[in-house]
Design a protein around this motif. Sequence first.
Motif, PDB file in Angstrom:
ATOM      1  N   THR A  93      -1.875 -34.494 -22.819  1.00  0.00           N
ATOM      2  CA  THR A  93      -0.875 -34.835 -23.842  1.00  0.00           C
ATOM      3  C   THR A  93      -1.568 -35.283 -25.132  1.00  0.00           C
ATOM      4  O   THR A  93      -1.014 -36.077 -25.895  1.00  0.00           O
ATOM      5  N   ASP A  94      -2.760 -34.773 -25.366  1.00  0.00           N
ATOM      6  CA  ASP A  94      -3.506 -35.164 -26.559  1.00  0.00           C
ATOM      7  C   ASP A  94      -2.873 -34.570 -27.810  1.00  0.00           C
ATOM      8  O   ASP A  94      -2.346 -33.458 -27.785  1.00  0.00           O
ATOM      9  N   PRO A  95      -2.964 -35.279 -28.929  1.00  0.00           N
ATOM     10  CA  PRO A  95      -2.474 -34.706 -30.187  1.00  0.00           C
ATOM     11  C   PRO A  95      -3.349 -33.535 -30.620  1.00  0.00           C
ATOM     12  O   PRO A  95      -4.477 -33.376 -30.146  1.00  0.00           O
ATOM     13  N   VAL A  96      -2.832 -32.744 -31.510  1.00  0.00           N
ATOM     14  CA  VAL A  96      -3.564 -31.566 -31.984  1.00  0.00           C
ATOM     15  C   VAL A  96      -4.942 -31.954 -32.520  1.00  0.00           C
ATOM     16  O   VAL A  96      -5.938 -31.257 -32.290  1.00  0.00           O
ATOM     17  N   ALA A  97      -5.034 -33.086 -33.190  1.00  0.00           N
ATOM     18  CA  ALA A  97      -6.282 -33.498 -33.828  1.00  0.00           C
ATOM     19  C   ALA A  97      -7.433 -33.690 -32.852  1.00  0.00           C
ATOM     20  O   ALA A  97      -8.597 -33.493 -33.207  1.00  0.00           O
ATOM     21  N   THR A  98      -7.117 -34.075 -31.609  1.00  0.00           N
ATOM     22  CA  THR A  98      -8.184 -34.397 -30.661  1.00  0.00           C
ATOM     23  C   THR A  98      -8.098 -33.610 -29.362  1.00  0.00           C
ATOM     24  O   THR A  98      -8.852 -33.865 -28.425  1.00  0.00           O
ATOM     25  N   ALA A  99      -7.186 -32.662 -29.263  1.00  0.00           N
ATOM     26  CA  ALA A  99      -7.004 -31.900 -28.017  1.00  0.00           C
ATOM     27  C   ALA A  99      -8.244 -31.079 -27.689  1.00  0.00           C
ATOM     28  O   ALA A  99      -8.977 -30.623 -28.573  1.00  0.00           O
ATOM     29  N   ASP A 100      -8.471 -30.882 -26.413  1.00  0.00           N
ATOM     30  CA  ASP A 100      -9.593 -30.082 -25.939  1.00  0.00           C
ATOM     31  C   ASP A 100      -9.214 -28.603 -25.994  1.00  0.00           C
ATOM     32  O   ASP A 100      -8.277 -28.183 -25.312  1.00  0.00           O
ATOM     33  N   ALA A 102     -10.425 -26.204 -24.542  1.00  0.00           N
ATOM     34  CA  ALA A 102     -10.468 -25.608 -23.206  1.00  0.00           C
ATOM     35  C   ALA A 102      -9.127 -25.757 -22.494  1.00  0.00           C
ATOM     36  O   ALA A 102      -8.704 -24.868 -21.750  1.00  0.00           O
ATOM     37  N   ASP A 103      -8.465 -26.892 -22.722  1.00  0.00           N
ATOM     38  CA  ASP A 103      -7.138 -27.084 -22.130  1.00  0.00           C
ATOM     39  C   ASP A 103      -6.140 -26.090 -22.721  1.00  0.00           C
ATOM     40  O   ASP A 103      -5.332 -25.494 -22.009  1.00  0.00           O
ATOM     41  N   TRP A 104      -6.191 -25.925 -24.043  1.00  0.00           N
ATOM     42  CA  TRP A 104      -5.289 -24.974 -24.697  1.00  0.00           C
ATOM     43  C   TRP A 104      -5.536 -23.563 -24.176  1.00  0.00           C
ATOM     44  O   TRP A 104      -4.602 -22.818 -23.918  1.00  0.00           O
ATOM     45  N   ARG A 105      -6.808 -23.223 -24.033  1.00  0.00           N
ATOM     46  CA  ARG A 105      -7.150 -21.873 -23.562  1.00  0.00           C
ATOM     47  C   ARG A 105      -6.619 -21.649 -22.142  1.00  0.00           C
ATOM     48  O   ARG A 105      -6.060 -20.596 -21.820  1.00  0.00           O
ATOM     49  N   ALA A 106      -6.799 -22.655 -21.281  1.00  0.00           N
ATOM     50  CA  ALA A 106      -6.331 -22.539 -19.902  1.00  0.00           C
ATOM     51  C   ALA A 106      -4.817 -22.388 -19.846  1.00  0.00           C
ATOM     52  O   ALA A 106      -4.280 -21.585 -19.063  1.00  0.00           O
ATOM     53  N   MET A 107      -4.101 -23.156 -20.679  1.00  0.00           N
ATOM     54  CA  MET A 107      -2.642 -23.054 -20.697  1.00  0.00           C
ATOM     55  C   MET A 107      -2.184 -21.705 -21.230  1.00  0.00           C
ATOM     56  O   MET A 107      -1.225 -21.116 -20.725  1.00  0.00           O
ATOM     57  N   GLY A 148       2.273 -34.613 -28.867  1.00  0.00           N
ATOM     58  CA  GLY A 148       1.443 -34.624 -27.672  1.00  0.00           C
ATOM     59  C   GLY A 148       1.600 -33.395 -26.800  1.00  0.00           C
ATOM     60  O   GLY A 148       0.949 -33.283 -25.763  1.00  0.00           O
ATOM     61  N   GLY A 149       2.464 -32.484 -27.224  1.00  0.00           N
ATOM     62  CA  GLY A 149       2.702 -31.304 -26.399  1.00  0.00           C
ATOM     63  C   GLY A 149       2.227 -30.017 -27.024  1.00  0.00           C
ATOM     64  O   GLY A 149       2.568 -28.936 -26.545  1.00  0.00           O
ATOM     65  N   GLY A 150       1.432 -30.110 -28.094  1.00  0.00           N
ATOM     66  CA  GLY A 150       1.094 -28.928 -28.881  1.00  0.00           C
ATOM     67  C   GLY A 150       0.604 -27.723 -28.098  1.00  0.00           C
ATOM     68  O   GLY A 150       1.089 -26.607 -28.279  1.00  0.00           O
ATOM     69  N   GLY A 151      -0.355 -27.922 -27.207  1.00  0.00           N
ATOM     70  CA  GLY A 151      -0.912 -26.798 -26.464  1.00  0.00           C
ATOM     71  C   GLY A 151       0.088 -26.171 -25.514  1.00  0.00           C
ATOM     72  O   GLY A 151       0.219 -24.942 -25.444  1.00  0.00           O
ATOM     73  N   TYR A 152       0.809 -27.013 -24.778  1.00  0.00           N
ATOM     74  CA  TYR A 152       1.806 -26.512 -23.836  1.00  0.00           C
ATOM     75  C   TYR A 152       2.965 -25.857 -24.582  1.00  0.00           C
ATOM     76  O   TYR A 152       3.450 -24.792 -24.198  1.00  0.00           O
ATOM     77  N   VAL A 153       3.395 -26.509 -25.661  1.00  0.00           N
ATOM     78  CA  VAL A 153       4.483 -25.965 -26.471  1.00  0.00           C
ATOM     79  C   VAL A 153       4.104 -24.599 -27.040  1.00  0.00           C
ATOM     80  O   VAL A 153       4.896 -23.652 -27.011  1.00  0.00           O
ATOM     81  N   SER A 246      17.572 -33.592 -25.318  1.00  0.00           N
ATOM     82  CA  SER A 246      16.580 -32.771 -26.002  1.00  0.00           C
ATOM     83  C   SER A 246      15.226 -33.083 -25.379  1.00  0.00           C
ATOM     84  O   SER A 246      15.126 -33.906 -24.458  1.00  0.00           O
ATOM     85  N   ASN A 247      14.173 -32.447 -25.896  1.00  0.00           N
ATOM     86  CA  ASN A 247      12.845 -32.722 -25.349  1.00  0.00           C
ATOM     87  C   ASN A 247      12.443 -34.183 -25.494  1.00  0.00           C
ATOM     88  O   ASN A 247      11.635 -34.691 -24.720  1.00  0.00           O
ATOM     89  N   TYR A 248      12.980 -34.860 -26.494  1.00  0.00           N
ATOM     90  CA  TYR A 248      12.542 -36.235 -26.750  1.00  0.00           C
ATOM     91  C   TYR A 248      13.663 -37.266 -26.655  1.00  0.00           C
ATOM     92  O   TYR A 248      13.432 -38.452 -26.882  1.00  0.00           O
ATOM     93  N   LYS A 249      14.892 -36.843 -26.352  1.00  0.00           N
ATOM     94  CA  LYS A 249      15.982 -37.815 -26.175  1.00  0.00           C
ATOM     95  C   LYS A 249      16.454 -37.781 -24.722  1.00  0.00           C
ATOM     96  O   LYS A 249      17.117 -36.838 -24.281  1.00  0.00           O
ATOM     97  N   VAL A 250      16.069 -38.816 -24.002  1.00  0.00           N
ATOM     98  CA  VAL A 250      16.371 -38.910 -22.578  1.00  0.00           C
ATOM     99  C   VAL A 250      16.949 -40.296 -22.286  1.00  0.00           C
ATOM    100  O   VAL A 250      16.397 -41.322 -22.713  1.00  0.00           O
TER     101      VAL A 250
END
Length: 254
Positions: A93-100, A102-107, A148-153, A246-250
């Motif tokens: 759940t890392d922000p775009v600025a610090t995301a790995d 490799a995680d994005w590639r795997a997703m 925090g969902g940039g790669g998955y999103v 929504s994705n952020y209202k629960v």
Amino acid sequence: MSTRTAVVTGASSGIGAATARRLAEAGFHVVLTARRAEKLDALAKELAADGRSVAVYALDVTDRAAVDAFAAGLDAYPPVHVLVNNAGGALGTDPVATADPADWRAMFEVNVLGVLNVTQALLPALSSSGDGTIVVLSSTAGLATYEGGGGYVAAKHGAHVIAETLRLELNGHPVRIIEIAPGMVKTDEFALTRFRGDASRAEAVYAGVAEPLTADDVADTVAWAVTRPAHVNVDLLVLRPRAQASNYKVHREQ
């Protein structure tokens, strides 16, 4: 109904396993695929004990050569009418600025290229069946973003676009494209995998939510969609628990 084959990717647990059970109950010969053969074998044993028709094939959807070999071997089964592209997942759940990266590639590999690989490999069989259905299990993350969902999103937006584009490109062909986009679903592994085994963080995702969706809720929806009359297409169905707006209202109870 006459025997028809349904292929389910990521069938070793969660939504995939639940979908396999539902389709088997609906009379399909179900081909279970996933990387973890031992879990597939256990599910196959369960279904066979109930008199269901089932087969197992250990498969990594990101391995194109393996996917092509799998598709070539499907000639031994009844005609393939349904493909459920369920294999996927989130990492971190890392922000775009610090995301790995490799995680994005795997997703991206599993959520996007995995869908592409299996769909391309099985499309000739689905089309020649005269009544094919491709299901893409995307996510509400494929429709709207959140911190925090940039790669998955990004990956699930890719899956959503595959479904949307296929529907245009296959218009006039005997193949339906159905996209099911679940919101908050509590399964044994999704959040745990995302948080790399941190059970407390995984459980916090659902804290205070009275009734998040279950894997069977989603599976029931998939089975309903694929068993509609052939001329009826469920283009996009968004599925959320009542507590999630929504994705952020629960709504979370104290």
